[in-house]
Design a protein around this motif. Structure first.
Motif, PDB file in Angstrom:
ATOM      1  N   HIS A  39       0.797  -1.216   0.000  1.00 33.20           N
ATOM      2  CA  HIS A  39       0.000   0.000   0.000  1.00 33.20           C
ATOM      3  C   HIS A  39       0.839   1.280   0.000  1.00 33.20           C
ATOM      4  CE1 HIS A  39      -2.956  -3.023   1.296  1.00 33.20           C
ATOM      5  NE2 HIS A  39      -3.861  -2.201   0.823  1.00 33.20           N
ATOM      6  N   HIS A  40       2.156   1.154   0.163  1.00 31.40           N
ATOM      7  CA  HIS A  40       3.023   2.338   0.180  1.00 31.40           C
ATOM      8  C   HIS A  40       4.280   2.067  -0.654  1.00 31.40           C
ATOM      9  CE1 HIS A  40       0.627   2.490   3.913  1.00 31.40           C
ATOM     10  NE2 HIS A  40       0.582   3.799   3.688  1.00 31.40           N
ATOM     11  N   PRO A  41       4.135   1.769  -1.951  1.00 29.65           N
ATOM     12  CA  PRO A  41       5.308   1.387  -2.744  1.00 29.65           C
ATOM     13  C   PRO A  41       6.362   2.484  -2.854  1.00 29.65           C
ATOM     14  CG  PRO A  41       3.405   1.765  -4.151  1.00 29.65           C
ATOM     15  CD  PRO A  41       2.901   1.761  -2.747  1.00 29.65           C
ATOM     16  N   ASP A  42       5.941   3.758  -2.940  1.00 28.97           N
ATOM     17  CA  ASP A  42       6.915   4.833  -3.080  1.00 28.97           C
ATOM     18  C   ASP A  42       7.758   4.982  -1.815  1.00 28.97           C
ATOM     19  OD1 ASP A  42       5.920   5.278  -5.606  1.00 28.97           O
ATOM     20  OD2 ASP A  42       4.572   6.881  -4.975  1.00 28.97           O
ATOM     21  N   PRO A 188       8.594  -5.302 -20.168  1.00 27.99           N
ATOM     22  CA  PRO A 188       7.322  -4.830 -19.603  1.00 27.99           C
ATOM     23  C   PRO A 188       7.251  -3.300 -19.619  1.00 27.99           C
ATOM     24  CG  PRO A 188       8.825  -5.413 -17.839  1.00 27.99           C
ATOM     25  CD  PRO A 188       9.547  -5.730 -19.123  1.00 27.99           C
ATOM     26  N   ASN A 189       6.994  -2.732 -20.773  1.00 28.63           N
ATOM     27  CA  ASN A 189       7.000  -1.277 -20.912  1.00 28.63           C
ATOM     28  C   ASN A 189       5.937  -0.594 -20.058  1.00 28.63           C
ATOM     29  OD1 ASN A 189       9.153  -0.834 -22.936  1.00 28.63           O
ATOM     30  ND2 ASN A 189       7.838  -2.116 -24.210  1.00 28.63           N
ATOM     31  N   HIS A 190       4.910  -1.350 -19.681  1.00 28.55           N
ATOM     32  CA  HIS A 190       3.874  -0.807 -18.802  1.00 28.55           C
ATOM     33  C   HIS A 190       3.784  -1.599 -17.501  1.00 28.55           C
ATOM     34  CE1 HIS A 190       2.611   1.830 -22.062  1.00 28.55           C
ATOM     35  NE2 HIS A 190       2.755   0.776 -22.856  1.00 28.55           N
ATOM     36  N   GLY A 191       4.869  -2.280 -17.162  1.00 28.20           N
ATOM     37  CA  GLY A 191       4.942  -2.992 -15.897  1.00 28.20           C
ATOM     38  C   GLY A 191       4.483  -4.431 -15.984  1.00 28.20           C
ATOM     39  N   SER A 192       4.680  -5.139 -14.884  1.00 32.91           N
ATOM     40  CA  SER A 192       4.314  -6.551 -14.816  1.00 32.91           C
ATOM     41  C   SER A 192       3.715  -6.845 -13.453  1.00 32.91           C
ATOM     42  CB  SER A 192       5.545  -7.442 -15.034  1.00 32.91           C
ATOM     43  OG  SER A 192       5.249  -8.799 -14.765  1.00 32.91           O
ATOM     44  N   GLU A 193       2.584  -7.561 -13.455  1.00 27.34           N
ATOM     45  CA  GLU A 193       1.970  -7.964 -12.192  1.00 27.34           C
ATOM     46  C   GLU A 193       2.876  -8.916 -11.414  1.00 27.34           C
ATOM     47  OE1 GLU A 193      -0.652  -6.940 -10.686  1.00 27.34           O
ATOM     48  OE2 GLU A 193      -1.349  -5.587 -12.260  1.00 27.34           O
ATOM     49  N   TRP A 194       3.803  -9.556 -12.110  1.00 28.32           N
ATOM     50  CA  TRP A 194       4.757 -10.448 -11.442  1.00 28.32           C
ATOM     51  C   TRP A 194       5.551  -9.687 -10.391  1.00 28.32           C
ATOM     52  CZ3 TRP A 194       5.483 -15.563 -11.450  1.00 28.32           C
ATOM     53  CH2 TRP A 194       6.703 -16.076 -11.024  1.00 28.32           C
ATOM     54  N   ALA A 195       5.756  -8.376 -10.608  1.00 24.54           N
ATOM     55  CA  ALA A 195       6.533  -7.590  -9.655  1.00 24.54           C
ATOM     56  C   ALA A 195       5.836  -7.480  -8.309  1.00 24.54           C
ATOM     57  CB  ALA A 195       6.788  -6.187 -10.223  1.00 24.54           C
ATOM     58  N   ARG A 196       4.521  -7.711  -8.254  1.00 20.18           N
ATOM     59  CA  ARG A 196       3.826  -7.654  -6.975  1.00 20.18           C
ATOM     60  C   ARG A 196       4.213  -8.819  -6.068  1.00 20.18           C
ATOM     61  NH1 ARG A 196       0.076  -3.689  -7.039  1.00 20.18           N
ATOM     62  NH2 ARG A 196      -0.645  -2.975  -9.075  1.00 20.18           N
ATOM     63  N   LEU A 197       4.870  -9.820  -6.649  1.00 21.56           N
ATOM     64  CA  LEU A 197       5.364 -10.943  -5.853  1.00 21.56           C
ATOM     65  C   LEU A 197       6.823 -10.736  -5.459  1.00 21.56           C
ATOM     66  CD1 LEU A 197       3.855 -13.849  -7.966  1.00 21.56           C
ATOM     67  CD2 LEU A 197       2.917 -12.847  -5.886  1.00 21.56           C
ATOM     68  N   ILE A 230       9.983  -2.705  -7.386  1.00 19.06           N
ATOM     69  CA  ILE A 230       8.940  -1.694  -7.223  1.00 19.06           C
ATOM     70  C   ILE A 230       8.779  -0.904  -8.521  1.00 19.06           C
ATOM     71  CG2 ILE A 230       8.208   0.296  -5.862  1.00 19.06           C
ATOM     72  CD1 ILE A 230       9.942  -0.800  -3.583  1.00 19.06           C
ATOM     73  N   ASP A 231       9.888  -0.605  -9.188  1.00 17.93           N
ATOM     74  CA  ASP A 231       9.828   0.108 -10.470  1.00 17.93           C
ATOM     75  C   ASP A 231       9.051  -0.670 -11.517  1.00 17.93           C
ATOM     76  OD1 ASP A 231      11.332   2.174  -9.426  1.00 17.93           O
ATOM     77  OD2 ASP A 231      13.238   1.432 -10.238  1.00 17.93           O
ATOM     78  N   LEU A 232       9.031  -1.987 -11.406  1.00 21.93           N
ATOM     79  CA  LEU A 232       8.376  -2.830 -12.406  1.00 21.93           C
ATOM     80  C   LEU A 232       6.874  -2.960 -12.192  1.00 21.93           C
ATOM     81  CD1 LEU A 232      11.055  -5.650 -12.727  1.00 21.93           C
ATOM     82  CD2 LEU A 232      10.351  -4.062 -14.528  1.00 21.93           C
ATOM     83  N   ARG A 233       6.349  -2.441 -11.103  1.00 22.16           N
ATOM     84  CA  ARG A 233       4.900  -2.476 -10.907  1.00 22.16           C
ATOM     85  C   ARG A 233       4.201  -1.650 -11.975  1.00 22.16           C
ATOM     86  NH1 ARG A 233       2.926  -2.374  -4.756  1.00 22.16           N
ATOM     87  NH2 ARG A 233       1.112  -1.636  -5.907  1.00 22.16           N
ATOM     88  N   PRO A 234       3.038  -2.098 -12.441  1.00 17.26           N
ATOM     89  CA  PRO A 234       2.355  -1.358 -13.519  1.00 17.26           C
ATOM     90  C   PRO A 234       2.061   0.098 -13.197  1.00 17.26           C
ATOM     91  CG  PRO A 234       1.405  -3.541 -13.259  1.00 17.26           C
ATOM     92  CD  PRO A 234       2.373  -3.367 -12.121  1.00 17.26           C
ATOM     93  N   LEU A 305       0.695  -9.198 -22.971  1.00 18.32           N
ATOM     94  CA  LEU A 305       0.846  -8.644 -24.317  1.00 18.32           C
ATOM     95  C   LEU A 305       0.625  -7.137 -24.325  1.00 18.32           C
ATOM     96  CD1 LEU A 305      -0.994 -11.362 -26.459  1.00 18.32           C
ATOM     97  CD2 LEU A 305       1.457 -11.158 -25.959  1.00 18.32           C
ATOM     98  N   ALA A 306      -0.336  -6.660 -23.545  1.00 17.35           N
ATOM     99  CA  ALA A 306      -0.636  -5.227 -23.540  1.00 17.35           C
ATOM    100  C   ALA A 306       0.522  -4.407 -22.987  1.00 17.35           C
ATOM    101  CB  ALA A 306      -1.897  -4.965 -22.713  1.00 17.35           C
ATOM    102  N   SER A 307       1.367  -5.016 -22.163  1.00 14.81           N
ATOM    103  CA  SER A 307       2.474  -4.277 -21.564  1.00 14.81           C
ATOM    104  C   SER A 307       3.648  -4.096 -22.514  1.00 14.81           C
ATOM    105  CB  SER A 307       2.953  -4.988 -20.300  1.00 14.81           C
ATOM    106  OG  SER A 307       3.914  -4.229 -19.616  1.00 14.81           O
ATOM    107  N   LEU A 308       3.659  -4.829 -23.618  1.00 19.13           N
ATOM    108  CA  LEU A 308       4.771  -4.732 -24.559  1.00 19.13           C
ATOM    109  C   LEU A 308       4.746  -3.450 -25.381  1.00 19.13           C
ATOM    110  CD1 LEU A 308       4.634  -8.337 -26.087  1.00 19.13           C
ATOM    111  CD2 LEU A 308       6.376  -7.500 -24.494  1.00 19.13           C
TER     112      LEU A 308
END
Length: 364
Positions: A39-42, A188-197, A230-234, A305-308
């Protein structure tokens, strides 16, 4: 029983009763940290960056990236007189070094002079781009360099080009070779949900050893303190700023992505390994449920695909492969990974002696 032995035995009997309480406290602390970080990624990123800066200040020799011979530009120049030009490879997050094992010999066979950037990939992406900028003058200006980035490496390339080598409306901040083009593979130009793990990925990273680097605490810390995840989060601030900067119009850009119908055995085994190492069957079930929610936009299993896609680039060229399977063989006897012939074909079109090679404007 002596007077001295009695207190010692009493303390030993307390340990079985204290152990469950200790485990509960540790689990609660970890759960609280994960909730707060989600809840506080920054703020989490700021803490991780501060931790890395403090470690570099306290342990400058141990934290230096020149300590293990791993980081920096590595030259794979098997051809004494390369005729096709120079290629620089930029790996992604938590990469043990094997992602280029099939591509490097293919490039050398086509007479390219091959370079590889190895950088502290767990630090913030902006710091990794600055690291590349510091190494860039080693690539002298006699001929252009083609950049190939896998996964997060493509974001490092984008940040380097738009902020250091070709900043819009500004003079270059770094000298050296011009860029002949960039190929981003599974980026992942628009991030990846994988980064949440990222918490579990960090645990997995510490268990993973490879033949090139022996695990140690300092080696892990030299790679950074986790800001990259954290940078990789969408929704990360870094991606917002990066995607707001224009791509240099004179630099050709091509995207390559992977497409899966379902997770590969390698990915399923990787998820199971995380759960095994952490001792949590619930985590394994949660990760499997998460996979099932991705549906048709599974992409390569890591990048949807949408993140590419990028507005400055042609539509991505898609291959039927996983995130790493685009560039690596699962078994030595497997066929050439599907992205490699495409990369060679693109470079063939861009190389300086090609009839219709795009012109790269000189940088002064």
């Amino acid at each position: 029983m002596t007077h001295q032995e009695r207190p010692t035995r009493q303390r030993l009997r307390r340990w079985p009763r204290l152990l469950p309480l200790t485990l509960v406290i540790l689990a609660s602390t970890l759960s609280g940290w994960i909730w707060w970080a989600e809840h506080h990624p920054d703020k989490e990123r700021a803490l991780r960056v501060l931790a890395q800066q403090q470690l570099e200040a306290w342990l400058p020799d141990a934290m230096g990236t020149d300590q293990d011979g791993w980081h920096g530009l590595q030259h794979h120049g098997a051809n004494p007189h390369p005729s096709a030009g120079r290629v620089l490879l930029v790996h992604g997050l938590d990469e043990p070094g094997s992602i280029w094992d099939a591509l490097i010999p293919a490039l050398q066979s086509d007479a390219y002079d091959v370079w590889e950037l190895r950088y502290p990939n767990d630090q913030g992406i902006d710091r990794s781009a600055a690291f590349l900028a510091g190494e860039w003058p080693r690539l002298t200006a006699e001929s252009p360099v083609f950049l190939i980035g896998h996964s997060m490496g493509g974001l490092v390339i984008r940040d380097f080009l738009t902020r250091w080598r070709y900043p819009a409306g500004e003079a270059p901040r770094v000298a050296g070779a011009e860029v002949g083009g960039a190929i981003l593979v599974g980026t992942p130009n628009h991030g990846s949900e994988w980064a949440r793990l990222r918490i579990w990925l960090e645990l997995r990273e510490h268990f993973a050893l490879n033949e090139h680097r022996r695990f140690s605490l300092l080696a892990s810390l030299r790679d950074g303190t986790g800001a990259a995840k954290i940078d990789l989060r969408p929704d990360s601030e870094l991606l917002k700023h990066l995607n707001a900067r224009p791509w240099p119009a004179q630099i050709p850009l091509q995207l390559i992505g992977g497409r899966l119908v379902e997770p590969t055995r390698e990915m399923t085994d990787s998820l199971a390994a995380i759960a095994t190492h952490t001792g949590s069957k619930g985590l394994q079930e949660g990760l499997s449920d998460w996979w099932s929610t991705l549906g048709d936009d599974l992409g390569d299993g890591v990048v949807a695909l949408a993140s590419l896609r990028l507005p400055e680039a042609p539509p991505p060229i898609l291959v039927n492969a996983s995130h790493r399977g685009m560039l690596t063989r699962l078994m030595p006897s497997d066929a050439l990974p599907p992205a490699i012939p495409i990369i060679l074909e693109i470079l063939q079109q861009w190389r300086p002696d090609a009839p219709d090679a795009p012109e790269t404007a000189p940088v002064h």
